[in-house]
Design an enzyme around this catalytic site. Structure first.
Site, PDB file in Angstrom:
ATOM      1  N   LYS A  61       0.754  -1.253   0.005  1.00  0.00           N
ATOM      2  CA  LYS A  61       0.082  -0.135   0.104  1.00  0.00           C
ATOM      3  C   LYS A  61       0.834   1.505  -0.057  1.00  0.00           C
ATOM      4  O   LYS A  61       0.769   2.230  -1.032  1.00  0.00           O
ATOM      5  CB  LYS A  61      -1.122  -0.158   1.171  1.00  0.00           C
ATOM      6  N   ILE A  62       1.889   1.267   1.018  1.00  0.00           N
ATOM      7  CA  ILE A  62       2.725   2.610   1.007  1.00  0.00           C
ATOM      8  C   ILE A  62       3.563   2.750  -0.217  1.00  0.00           C
ATOM      9  O   ILE A  62       3.512   3.594  -1.009  1.00  0.00           O
ATOM     10  CB  ILE A  62       3.306   2.556   2.325  1.00  0.00           C
ATOM     11  N   ASP A  64       9.611  -6.967  -4.932  1.00  0.00           N
ATOM     12  CA  ASP A  64       8.778  -7.471  -4.047  1.00  0.00           C
ATOM     13  C   ASP A  64       8.263  -8.863  -4.726  1.00  0.00           C
ATOM     14  O   ASP A  64       7.530  -8.886  -5.860  1.00  0.00           O
ATOM     15  CB  ASP A  64       7.102  -6.503  -4.157  1.00  0.00           C
ATOM     16  N   ARG A  83      10.551  -0.054   8.791  1.00  0.00           N
ATOM     17  CA  ARG A  83      10.506  -0.673  10.323  1.00  0.00           C
ATOM     18  C   ARG A  83      11.921  -0.716  10.584  1.00  0.00           C
ATOM     19  O   ARG A  83      12.958  -0.872   9.623  1.00  0.00           O
ATOM     20  CB  ARG A  83       9.952  -2.201  10.309  1.00  0.00           C
ATOM     21  N   ASP A 131      13.200   7.123   9.797  1.00  0.00           N
ATOM     22  CA  ASP A 131      12.164   7.430  10.430  1.00  0.00           C
ATOM     23  C   ASP A 131      12.100   6.425  11.718  1.00  0.00           C
ATOM     24  O   ASP A 131      11.525   6.564  12.746  1.00  0.00           O
ATOM     25  CB  ASP A 131      10.870   7.415   9.742  1.00  0.00           C
ATOM     26  N   GLU A 140      13.976   1.741  19.632  1.00  0.00           N
ATOM     27  CA  GLU A 140      13.166   3.005  19.794  1.00  0.00           C
ATOM     28  C   GLU A 140      12.893   3.367  21.193  1.00  0.00           C
ATOM     29  O   GLU A 140      12.340   2.368  21.691  1.00  0.00           O
ATOM     30  CB  GLU A 140      11.931   3.224  18.815  1.00  0.00           C
ATOM     31  N   HIS A 183      10.077   8.386  14.367  1.00  0.00           N
ATOM     32  CA  HIS A 183       9.029   7.396  13.966  1.00  0.00           C
ATOM     33  C   HIS A 183       7.602   8.414  13.648  1.00  0.00           C
ATOM     34  O   HIS A 183       6.595   8.037  14.552  1.00  0.00           O
ATOM     35  CB  HIS A 183       8.698   6.527  15.081  1.00  0.00           C
ATOM     36  N   GLY A 201       6.112   8.631  10.945  1.00  0.00           N
ATOM     37  CA  GLY A 201       5.362   8.284   9.727  1.00  0.00           C
ATOM     38  C   GLY A 201       3.892   8.497   9.590  1.00  0.00           C
ATOM     39  O   GLY A 201       3.267   8.992   8.582  1.00  0.00           O
ATOM     40  N   ALA A 202       3.355   7.849  10.841  1.00  0.00           N
ATOM     41  CA  ALA A 202       1.895   7.801  10.779  1.00  0.00           C
ATOM     42  C   ALA A 202       1.348   9.284  11.682  1.00  0.00           C
ATOM     43  O   ALA A 202       0.164   9.189  11.707  1.00  0.00           O
ATOM     44  CB  ALA A 202       1.278   6.726  11.667  1.00  0.00           C
TER      45      ALA A 202
HETATM   46  N1  LIG Z   1       6.875   5.059   9.854  1.00  0.00           N
HETATM   47  C1  LIG Z   1       5.566   4.803  10.009  1.00  0.00           C
HETATM   48  O1  LIG Z   1       5.082   5.402  11.082  1.00  0.00           O
HETATM   49  C2  LIG Z   1       5.051   3.696   9.626  1.00  0.00           C
HETATM   50  C3  LIG Z   1       3.572   4.010   9.182  1.00  0.00           C
HETATM   51  C4  LIG Z   1       2.814   3.004   8.428  1.00  0.00           C
HETATM   52  C5  LIG Z   1       3.471   1.685   8.170  1.00  0.00           C
HETATM   53  N2  LIG Z   1       4.642   1.615   8.274  1.00  0.00           N
HETATM   54  C6  LIG Z   1       5.193   0.250   8.058  1.00  0.00           C
HETATM   55  O2  LIG Z   1       5.524   0.392   6.577  1.00  0.00           O
HETATM   56  C7  LIG Z   1       5.567  -0.821   6.176  1.00  0.00           C
HETATM   57  C8  LIG Z   1       4.862  -1.088   4.803  1.00  0.00           C
HETATM   58  O3  LIG Z   1       3.274  -1.031   5.235  1.00  0.00           O
HETATM   59  P1  LIG Z   1       2.071  -1.206   4.050  1.00  0.00           P
HETATM   60  O4  LIG Z   1       0.963  -0.770   4.756  1.00  0.00           O
HETATM   61  O5  LIG Z   1       2.856  -0.852   2.687  1.00  0.00           O
HETATM   62  O6  LIG Z   1       2.132  -2.766   4.195  1.00  0.00           O
HETATM   63  P2  LIG Z   1       1.813  -3.628   3.051  1.00  0.00           P
HETATM   64  O7  LIG Z   1       1.497  -4.976   3.590  1.00  0.00           O
HETATM   65  O8  LIG Z   1       0.650  -3.079   2.125  1.00  0.00           O
HETATM   66  O9  LIG Z   1       2.986  -3.802   1.979  1.00  0.00           O
HETATM   67  C9  LIG Z   1       4.260  -4.522   2.478  1.00  0.00           C
HETATM   68  C10 LIG Z   1       4.766  -5.118   1.093  1.00  0.00           C
HETATM   69  O10 LIG Z   1       5.949  -5.761   1.242  1.00  0.00           O
HETATM   70  C11 LIG Z   1       5.967  -6.839   0.419  1.00  0.00           C
HETATM   71  N3  LIG Z   1       6.892  -7.785   1.106  1.00  0.00           N
HETATM   72  C12 LIG Z   1       6.808  -8.712   2.302  1.00  0.00           C
HETATM   73  N4  LIG Z   1       8.050  -9.324   2.276  1.00  0.00           N
HETATM   74  C13 LIG Z   1       8.888  -8.955   1.335  1.00  0.00           C
HETATM   75  C14 LIG Z   1      10.154  -9.266   1.139  1.00  0.00           C
HETATM   76  N5  LIG Z   1      10.818 -10.187   2.003  1.00  0.00           N
HETATM   77  N6  LIG Z   1      10.688  -8.466   0.224  1.00  0.00           N
HETATM   78  C15 LIG Z   1      10.053  -7.698  -0.576  1.00  0.00           C
HETATM   79  N7  LIG Z   1       9.065  -7.544  -0.532  1.00  0.00           N
HETATM   80  C16 LIG Z   1       8.354  -7.969   0.741  1.00  0.00           C
HETATM   81  C17 LIG Z   1       4.604  -7.421   0.388  1.00  0.00           C
HETATM   82  O11 LIG Z   1       4.450  -8.289  -0.620  1.00  0.00           O
HETATM   83  C18 LIG Z   1       3.860  -6.254   0.407  1.00  0.00           C
HETATM   84  O12 LIG Z   1       3.583  -5.983  -0.856  1.00  0.00           O
HETATM   85  C19 LIG Z   1       5.308  -1.893   7.340  1.00  0.00           C
HETATM   86  O13 LIG Z   1       6.430  -2.543   8.049  1.00  0.00           O
HETATM   87  C20 LIG Z   1       4.637  -0.863   8.397  1.00  0.00           C
HETATM   88  O14 LIG Z   1       4.749  -1.255   9.599  1.00  0.00           O
HETATM   89  C21 LIG Z   1       5.446   2.559   9.162  1.00  0.00           C
HETATM   90  O1  LIG Z   2       2.978   0.665  11.804  1.00  0.00           O
HETATM   91  C1  LIG Z   2       2.411   1.694  11.941  1.00  0.00           C
HETATM   92  O2  LIG Z   2       1.357   2.148  11.776  1.00  0.00           O
HETATM   93  C2  LIG Z   2       3.415   3.176  12.320  1.00  0.00           C
HETATM   94  O3  LIG Z   2       4.630   2.500  12.436  1.00  0.00           O
HETATM   95  C3  LIG Z   2       2.937   3.965  13.065  1.00  0.00           C
HETATM   96  O4  LIG Z   2       3.107   3.898  14.356  1.00  0.00           O
HETATM   97  P1  LIG Z   2       2.467   4.911  15.372  1.00  0.00           P
HETATM   98  O5  LIG Z   2       0.949   4.342  15.559  1.00  0.00           O
HETATM   99  O6  LIG Z   2       3.308   4.590  16.591  1.00  0.00           O
HETATM  100  O7  LIG Z   2       2.648   6.109  14.889  1.00  0.00           O
END
Ligand SMILES: NC(=O)c1ccc[n+]([C@@H]2O[C@H](COP(=O)([O-])OP(=O)(O)OC[C@H]3O[C@@H](n4cnc5c(N)ncnc54)[C@H](O)[C@@H]3O)[C@@H](O)[C@H]2O)c1
Ligand SMILES: O=C(O)[C@H](O)COP(=O)(O)O
Length: 525
Positions: free
Chosen positions: A149-150, A169, A230, A254, A259, A277, A279-280
């Protein structure tokens, strides 16, 4: 009234939703010991990434029904321990997608134009234009690791900025990648060709230290890395060394292995941007995730299904709505066959027949296991922990699907092999949704399940039914309905009786003494 503990800061809109059905206590920053002490009082826990929900906390949460993560990543929750305890874990898979993607894009542009350092410099009364010569992202190559998604949103925006896109991916199709304007490549090519590398994968054993010294050695001196996914996907020490030595150009992070970030060589490097951290952390995302998760907690506390349970695969509200009557059928049959088999069960075979023979019917297998284990585990078994409980008890579950329609559009056939032999049952739903048991141990019958039932296997000969009726009457047990099923005249037969009252102690052994009765079973459904 149910009680919900909110252990990280969430938007007020979430608290308002929870307050419709529960007493809500917001207690943030609790040390583990304190959380363990108070968690037994709560039916639900809602958190973000600030609370680590360990096995110890989960085991102390004896009343917990649901843990809600107001965000995506559930790696701060011991989901396995929650599953074993039958606690639903839910998240908000999409609520902060845009926020995280925009943060990654902001990091990429900030890195390219030295915005944080330039800002600091001006605020320190300097006007140093030479030091902050930047680079354009236009026509540069962006390597997206994880096109979920992201990653997809980042790719879309980057494409609009005129970037060339590579992606890695293994779980994404070529078609999907092409739709997003990305060329799917292997990791080595992505490392060696990209000017920017942005990470959007979950942290798993496969992605831990995906960016390590070896990977960094394959990159160009102009490469910049962004991690808003992550901590731990990058080996931070190796990254700091690669930037300090000029092996790559910089990084924006981030998320961190630990952490809050502790001692780190990264702090001292000019070409590194660090955010805590964030991102969200947008107003919009926080409203989205708070609503998404609070609604699910509210629903579960009201006995409704959760829409994004991470530990009940496939059981979404849509599926639940469609399968609901069949879930009840599967559970009833599981309960029935478990009681007929008695003793220790070694193998459960679930055959889904006719219109139920689709992959979408997987929850029916879970419901059958739940029913099978319900005598032993009572309310401790649910859709969350049924499969794991079966596995831990050494019960092998075999699923078969047969699309051929027999007498009914769909039927469920269960057979349980245990220490006391093998038994099987088949059931269907009638047009009005009523359950019918249509087969026991291969004998055709047609009875609705009832609270108290008696099944006998006997020789099909005159007088037996009368004798059983008299015996039951003698003990003041009223028969609500009775059916006999046989394959051949005067061969073996099965009798199924629905009773208004439970069978008194000792009566079952009296019944088995009747001439012609081979076996008798009482069942409580
Ligand atoms: N920094 C923040 O605050 C923040 C906010 C939201 C999400 N995140 C993190 O962002 C990441 C992605 O989130 P998302 O919502 O896009 O998830 P998602 O599940 O939609 O996408 C993850 C993608 O990674 C792929 N994947 C899984 N294992 C893999 C590998 N070994 N090699 C390559 N690709 C692989 C999957 O096929 C999938 O398409 C997650 O770790 C989530 O926790 C961080
Ligand atoms: O996985 C997530 O949704 C993000 O890492 C966001 O984390 P937070 O809710 O602590 O901002």
């Amino acid at each position: 009234m149910a009680k919900v503990l909110v252990s990280d800061t969430i938007d007020q809109v979430g608290i308002d939703i929870l307050s419709q059905v529960a007493q809500v206590d917001v207690k943030t920053g609790l040390p583990d010991e304190e959380l363990i002490k108070i968690i037994p009082d709560y039916d639900a826990l809602m958190l973000r990434s600030g609370t680590r929900v360990t096995q110890e906390i989960i085991e102390a949460g004896t009343q917990l029904k649901i843990i809600g993560r107001a965000g995506v990543g559930v790696d701060n929750i011991d989901v396995k321990a929650a599953t074993r305890q039958g606690i639903i874990v839910v998240n908000s898979p999409e609520g902060n997608t845009i926020a995280a993607a925009e943060h990654a894009l902001a990091m990429m542009l900030s890195l390219s134009r030295h915005i944080p350092a330039a800002n600091e410099s001006v605020k320190a009364n300097k006007w140093d234009r030479k030091r902050f010569m930047g680079a354009e992202v236009y026509k540069k190559t962006l390597g997206v690791v994880g096109l979920g998604k992201i990653g997809s949103h980042v790719a879309n925006v980057a494409k609009a900025m005129g970037m060339k896109l590579l992606a890695f991916d293994p779980f994404i199709s070529q078609d999907r990648a092409e739709q997003l304007g990305c060329t799917l490549v292997d990791l080595d090519l992505l490392f060696s060709e990209s000017d920017y590398i942005t990470l959007h994968v979950p942290k798993t054993p496969e992605t831990a230290h995906l960016i390590n010294a070896e990977a960094l050695a394959k990159m160009k001196p102009t490469t910049r890395i962004i991690n808003c996914a992550r901590g731990g996907i990058i080996d931070e020490n190796a990254l700091a060394d690669a930037i300090a030595s000029g092996q790559i150009a910089g990084a924006a992070l981030d998320v961190f292995e630990e952490e809050p970030l502790g001692e780190s060589k990264l702090r001292g490097l000019e070409n590194v941007i660090l955010t805590p951290h964030l991102g969200a952390s947008t107003a919009e995302a926080q409203v989205n995730v708070a609503i998404d998760v609070a609604e699910q907690i509210r629903d579960v506390l009201l006995g409704l299904p959760a829409r994004s349970a991470v530990n009940i695969p496939g059981l979404t509200p849509d599926v639940m709505e469609k399968l609901r009557p069949y879930l009840q059928l599967a559970e009833t049959l599981g309960n029935l066959v478990g009681q007929l088999a008695g003793g220790r069960i070694e193998r459960l075979t679930v055959r889904l027949q006719g219109e139920l023979a689709t992959n979408k019917s997987q929850p029916l297998v879970v419901a059958s296991i739940k029913g099978l284990l319900s005598q032993a585990l009572r309310e401790r078994v649910n859709y969350v922990n049924a499969a794991i409980e079966a596995q831990e008890r050494g019960i092998r579950v075999i699923e078969t699907r047969d699309a051929a329609q027999r007498d009914y559009s769909g039927s469920i056939h269960l057979s349980a092999q245990g220490s006391m032999g093998e038994h099987s049952v088949t059931g269907v739903l009638l047009g009005d949704g009523e359950i019918r048991i249509t087969d026991v141990d291969g004998f055709p019958i047609n009875v609705p399940p009832s609270n108290y039932m008696l099944f006998t296997v006997h020789r099909d000969m005159p007088g037996i039914i009368g004798k059983i009726g008299s015996l039951l009457g003698g003990f003041n047990v009223n028969i609500a309905s009775m059916q006999v099923g046989r394959k051949i005249v005067r061969g073996d037969a099965v009798m199924a009786l629905s009773l208004d009252d439970p069978l008194p102690e000792g009566l079952l052994s009296e019944i088995t003494k009747v001439a012609g009765i081979r076996d008798a079973y009482t069942v409580k459904l």
